[in-house]
Design a protein around this motif. Structure first.
Motif, PDB file in Angstrom:
ATOM      1  N   ILE A 189       0.837  -1.207   0.000  1.00  0.00           N
ATOM      2  CA  ILE A 189       0.000   0.000   0.000  1.00  0.00           C
ATOM      3  C   ILE A 189       0.870   1.254   0.000  1.00  0.00           C
ATOM      4  CG2 ILE A 189      -1.667   1.320   1.389  1.00  0.00           C
ATOM      5  CD1 ILE A 189      -2.744  -1.503   2.344  1.00  0.00           C
ATOM      6  N   ALA A 190       1.905   1.266   0.845  1.00  0.00           N
ATOM      7  CA  ALA A 190       2.778   2.448   0.928  1.00  0.00           C
ATOM      8  C   ALA A 190       3.493   2.704  -0.396  1.00  0.00           C
ATOM      9  CB  ALA A 190       3.787   2.275   2.064  1.00  0.00           C
ATOM     10  N   VAL A 191       3.959   1.642  -1.032  1.00  0.00           N
ATOM     11  CA  VAL A 191       4.663   1.800  -2.311  1.00  0.00           C
ATOM     12  C   VAL A 191       3.696   2.318  -3.387  1.00  0.00           C
ATOM     13  CG1 VAL A 191       5.794   0.529  -4.199  1.00  0.00           C
ATOM     14  CG2 VAL A 191       6.482   0.133  -1.826  1.00  0.00           C
ATOM     15  N   THR A 192       2.501   1.782  -3.411  1.00  0.00           N
ATOM     16  CA  THR A 192       1.531   2.219  -4.426  1.00  0.00           C
ATOM     17  C   THR A 192       1.161   3.690  -4.202  1.00  0.00           C
ATOM     18  OG1 THR A 192       0.685  -0.037  -4.495  1.00  0.00           O
ATOM     19  CG2 THR A 192      -0.681   1.662  -5.518  1.00  0.00           C
ATOM     20  N   LYS A 193       0.942   4.066  -2.951  1.00  0.00           N
ATOM     21  CA  LYS A 193       0.619   5.470  -2.661  1.00  0.00           C
ATOM     22  C   LYS A 193       1.821   6.375  -2.970  1.00  0.00           C
ATOM     23  CE  LYS A 193      -2.986   4.911   0.832  1.00  0.00           C
ATOM     24  NZ  LYS A 193      -3.383   5.158   2.236  1.00  0.00           N
ATOM     25  N   GLY A 194       3.003   5.902  -2.686  1.00  0.00           N
ATOM     26  CA  GLY A 194       4.210   6.675  -2.989  1.00  0.00           C
ATOM     27  C   GLY A 194       4.360   6.900  -4.478  1.00  0.00           C
ATOM     28  N   ASN A 244       5.074  -5.949 -17.218  1.00  0.00           N
ATOM     29  CA  ASN A 244       6.349  -5.214 -17.209  1.00  0.00           C
ATOM     30  C   ASN A 244       6.616  -4.586 -15.836  1.00  0.00           C
ATOM     31  OD1 ASN A 244       7.708  -2.251 -17.765  1.00  0.00           O
ATOM     32  ND2 ASN A 244       8.661  -3.855 -18.989  1.00  0.00           N
ATOM     33  N   ILE A 245       5.599  -3.980 -15.231  1.00  0.00           N
ATOM     34  CA  ILE A 245       5.777  -3.357 -13.912  1.00  0.00           C
ATOM     35  C   ILE A 245       6.254  -4.407 -12.900  1.00  0.00           C
ATOM     36  CG2 ILE A 245       4.630  -2.231 -11.951  1.00  0.00           C
ATOM     37  CD1 ILE A 245       2.733  -0.883 -13.952  1.00  0.00           C
ATOM     38  N   ILE A 246       5.593  -5.554 -12.882  1.00  0.00           N
ATOM     39  CA  ILE A 246       5.935  -6.590 -11.904  1.00  0.00           C
ATOM     40  C   ILE A 246       7.325  -7.167 -12.209  1.00  0.00           C
ATOM     41  CG2 ILE A 246       5.239  -8.790 -10.873  1.00  0.00           C
ATOM     42  CD1 ILE A 246       2.335  -8.110 -11.880  1.00  0.00           C
ATOM     43  N   ALA A 247       7.540  -7.497 -13.462  1.00  0.00           N
ATOM     44  CA  ALA A 247       8.793  -8.166 -13.848  1.00  0.00           C
ATOM     45  C   ALA A 247      10.003  -7.259 -13.706  1.00  0.00           C
ATOM     46  CB  ALA A 247       8.684  -8.677 -15.283  1.00  0.00           C
ATOM     47  N   CYS A 248       9.806  -5.951 -13.945  1.00  0.00           N
ATOM     48  CA  CYS A 248      10.951  -5.031 -14.047  1.00  0.00           C
ATOM     49  C   CYS A 248      11.042  -4.018 -12.916  1.00  0.00           C
ATOM     50  CB  CYS A 248      10.915  -4.310 -15.397  1.00  0.00           C
ATOM     51  SG  CYS A 248      11.222  -5.419 -16.785  1.00  0.00           S
ATOM     52  N   HIS A 249      10.224  -4.169 -11.839  1.00  0.00           N
ATOM     53  CA  HIS A 249      10.280  -3.145 -10.777  1.00  0.00           C
ATOM     54  C   HIS A 249      11.539  -3.274  -9.943  1.00  0.00           C
ATOM     55  CE1 HIS A 249       8.882  -6.348  -7.979  1.00  0.00           C
ATOM     56  NE2 HIS A 249       9.397  -5.588  -7.038  1.00  0.00           N
ATOM     57  N   THR A 290       6.494   1.653 -14.302  1.00  0.00           N
ATOM     58  CA  THR A 290       7.472   0.761 -13.671  1.00  0.00           C
ATOM     59  C   THR A 290       8.505   1.583 -12.903  1.00  0.00           C
ATOM     60  OG1 THR A 290       7.204  -0.843 -15.455  1.00  0.00           O
ATOM     61  CG2 THR A 290       9.168  -1.077 -14.098  1.00  0.00           C
ATOM     62  N   GLY A 291       8.944   2.677 -13.513  1.00  0.00           N
ATOM     63  CA  GLY A 291       9.927   3.541 -12.857  1.00  0.00           C
ATOM     64  C   GLY A 291       9.396   4.152 -11.582  1.00  0.00           C
ATOM     65  N   PHE A 292       8.140   4.584 -11.616  1.00  0.00           N
ATOM     66  CA  PHE A 292       7.547   5.175 -10.402  1.00  0.00           C
ATOM     67  C   PHE A 292       7.454   4.130  -9.276  1.00  0.00           C
ATOM     68  CE2 PHE A 292       5.256   8.203 -13.454  1.00  0.00           C
ATOM     69  CZ  PHE A 292       6.192   9.205 -13.270  1.00  0.00           C
ATOM     70  N   ILE A 293       7.039   2.924  -9.628  1.00  0.00           N
ATOM     71  CA  ILE A 293       6.939   1.861  -8.616  1.00  0.00           C
ATOM     72  C   ILE A 293       8.338   1.516  -8.088  1.00  0.00           C
ATOM     73  CG2 ILE A 293       6.289  -0.548  -8.168  1.00  0.00           C
ATOM     74  CD1 ILE A 293       3.852   1.242  -8.607  1.00  0.00           C
ATOM     75  N   HIS A 294       9.293   1.426  -8.986  1.00  0.00           N
ATOM     76  CA  HIS A 294      10.667   1.097  -8.580  1.00  0.00           C
ATOM     77  C   HIS A 294      11.197   2.115  -7.567  1.00  0.00           C
ATOM     78  CE1 HIS A 294      14.896   0.046  -8.764  1.00  0.00           C
ATOM     79  NE2 HIS A 294      15.169   1.287  -9.091  1.00  0.00           N
ATOM     80  N   GLN A 295      11.010   3.392  -7.870  1.00  0.00           N
ATOM     81  CA  GLN A 295      11.552   4.426  -6.981  1.00  0.00           C
ATOM     82  C   GLN A 295      10.810   4.451  -5.635  1.00  0.00           C
ATOM     83  OE1 GLN A 295      14.306   5.861  -7.550  1.00  0.00           O
ATOM     84  NE2 GLN A 295      14.566   5.368  -9.713  1.00  0.00           N
ATOM     85  N   ALA A 296       9.495   4.286  -5.681  1.00  0.00           N
ATOM     86  CA  ALA A 296       8.721   4.257  -4.435  1.00  0.00           C
ATOM     87  C   ALA A 296       9.094   3.032  -3.600  1.00  0.00           C
ATOM     88  CB  ALA A 296       7.221   4.262  -4.744  1.00  0.00           C
ATOM     89  N   PHE A 326      12.188   0.837   1.144  1.00  0.00           N
ATOM     90  CA  PHE A 326      13.131  -0.198   1.599  1.00  0.00           C
ATOM     91  C   PHE A 326      14.407   0.387   2.191  1.00  0.00           C
ATOM     92  CE2 PHE A 326      16.808  -2.902   0.283  1.00  0.00           C
ATOM     93  CZ  PHE A 326      16.598  -3.962   1.146  1.00  0.00           C
ATOM     94  N   ASN A 327      14.934   1.414   1.529  1.00  0.00           N
ATOM     95  CA  ASN A 327      16.268   1.897   1.888  1.00  0.00           C
ATOM     96  C   ASN A 327      16.396   2.425   3.324  1.00  0.00           C
ATOM     97  OD1 ASN A 327      19.011   2.237   0.963  1.00  0.00           O
ATOM     98  ND2 ASN A 327      18.620   4.432   1.111  1.00  0.00           N
ATOM     99  N   PRO A 328      15.409   3.169   3.843  1.00  0.00           N
ATOM    100  CA  PRO A 328      15.571   3.637   5.223  1.00  0.00           C
ATOM    101  C   PRO A 328      15.733   2.485   6.231  1.00  0.00           C
ATOM    102  CG  PRO A 328      13.807   4.829   4.135  1.00  0.00           C
ATOM    103  CD  PRO A 328      14.190   3.714   3.216  1.00  0.00           C
ATOM    104  N   LEU A 329      15.045   1.373   5.979  1.00  0.00           N
ATOM    105  CA  LEU A 329      15.173   0.229   6.882  1.00  0.00           C
ATOM    106  C   LEU A 329      16.536  -0.438   6.736  1.00  0.00           C
ATOM    107  CD1 LEU A 329      11.596  -1.193   6.451  1.00  0.00           C
ATOM    108  CD2 LEU A 329      12.575  -0.346   8.583  1.00  0.00           C
ATOM    109  N   LEU A 330      17.021  -0.476   5.497  1.00  0.00           N
ATOM    110  CA  LEU A 330      18.358  -1.032   5.254  1.00  0.00           C
ATOM    111  C   LEU A 330      19.410  -0.176   5.965  1.00  0.00           C
ATOM    112  CD1 LEU A 330      19.755  -3.307   3.618  1.00  0.00           C
ATOM    113  CD2 LEU A 330      20.049  -1.647   1.770  1.00  0.00           C
ATOM    114  N   MET A 331      19.272   1.146   5.844  1.00  0.00           N
ATOM    115  CA  MET A 331      20.194   2.079   6.494  1.00  0.00           C
ATOM    116  C   MET A 331      20.110   1.926   8.019  1.00  0.00           C
ATOM    117  SD  MET A 331      21.570   4.301   4.129  1.00  0.00           S
ATOM    118  CE  MET A 331      21.645   5.973   4.741  1.00  0.00           C
ATOM    119  N   LEU A 332      18.873   1.799   8.495  1.00  0.00           N
ATOM    120  CA  LEU A 332      18.656   1.618   9.932  1.00  0.00           C
ATOM    121  C   LEU A 332      19.376   0.363  10.420  1.00  0.00           C
ATOM    122  CD1 LEU A 332      17.000   2.875  12.308  1.00  0.00           C
ATOM    123  CD2 LEU A 332      15.120   1.378  11.654  1.00  0.00           C
TER     124      LEU A 332
END
Ligand code: FE2
Length: 193
Positions: free
Chosen positions: A67-72, A149-154, A167-173, A178-184
């Protein structure tokens, strides 16, 4: 048994924003097929699936992440559409929402319980990561190839590959979620003392 209503309850707010009713139905259908094939028969158990096994997700589950990724991604798309006097490409919002809701559906096949209240990568997941398994089911139910394409290439599978703009919008969102948790997890996220 996971029902159509279970999935509609989880994603109702975003599903209602998809104007094409056939597309809406197919998004739910893909989730139901993936749940069945992944061996998930209880929506409450599905709510415990972490959205990633690569870092501690701090309790953020696959549904919340989706949900967060889709809204992002919607935010990114709307910002451009509202701001640019001339948008150089067309954004399909139905496609964006459907693709966002499905980008990680393959994780239902990629992840399984470890028997100790945790989760591990499944045999299916080792054979084909979630972008591949999710795309396969989307293709099977007859979703448009642009959503495949969105699913396969996100994710990294899509690096350097042709992509629809959504696909690009989903990838970036997805990365932003993900990244803040990885950094955390690595002790690299600066926070107020
Ligand atoms: Fe994701």
């Amino acid at each position: 048994m996971v029902s159509k209503e279970d999935i509609e309850n989880v994603f109702g707010e975003l599903l209602s924003k998809i104007s094409d009713s056939d597309l809406r139905e197919k998004v739910v259908e893909v989730w139901l097929i993936a749940a069945e094939r992944g061996g998930w028969n209880d929506i409450e158990k599905m709510k415990k699936i972490p959205f990633s096994l690569l870092t501690d997700t701090k309790g953020i589950n696959l549904f919340e992440h989706t949900i967060a990724v889709t809204k992002g991604a919607l935010g990114l798309a709307r910002a451009q559409e509202e701001t640019y006097s001339s948008l150089p490409y067309k954004i399909d919002f139905d496609r964006l929402i459907a693709g966002g809701l499905l980008h990680d559906v393959g994780k239902l096949l990629e992840v399984e319980p470890d028997g100790k209240r945790g989760h591990i990568k499944s045999h299916s997941g080792r054979c084909a990561r979630h972008p591949i398994s999710g795309a396969a089911i989307a293709y099977e139910v007859g979703l448009p190839m642009e959503i495949v394409n969105i699913i396969a290439c996100h994710s990294k599978e899509g690096e350097g590959r042709p992509q629809v703009v959504e696909t690009g919008f989903i990838h970036q969102a997805d990365f932003a979620a993900f990244n803040p948790l990885l950094m955390l997890g690595k002790g690299l996220l600066i926070q107020e003392e």
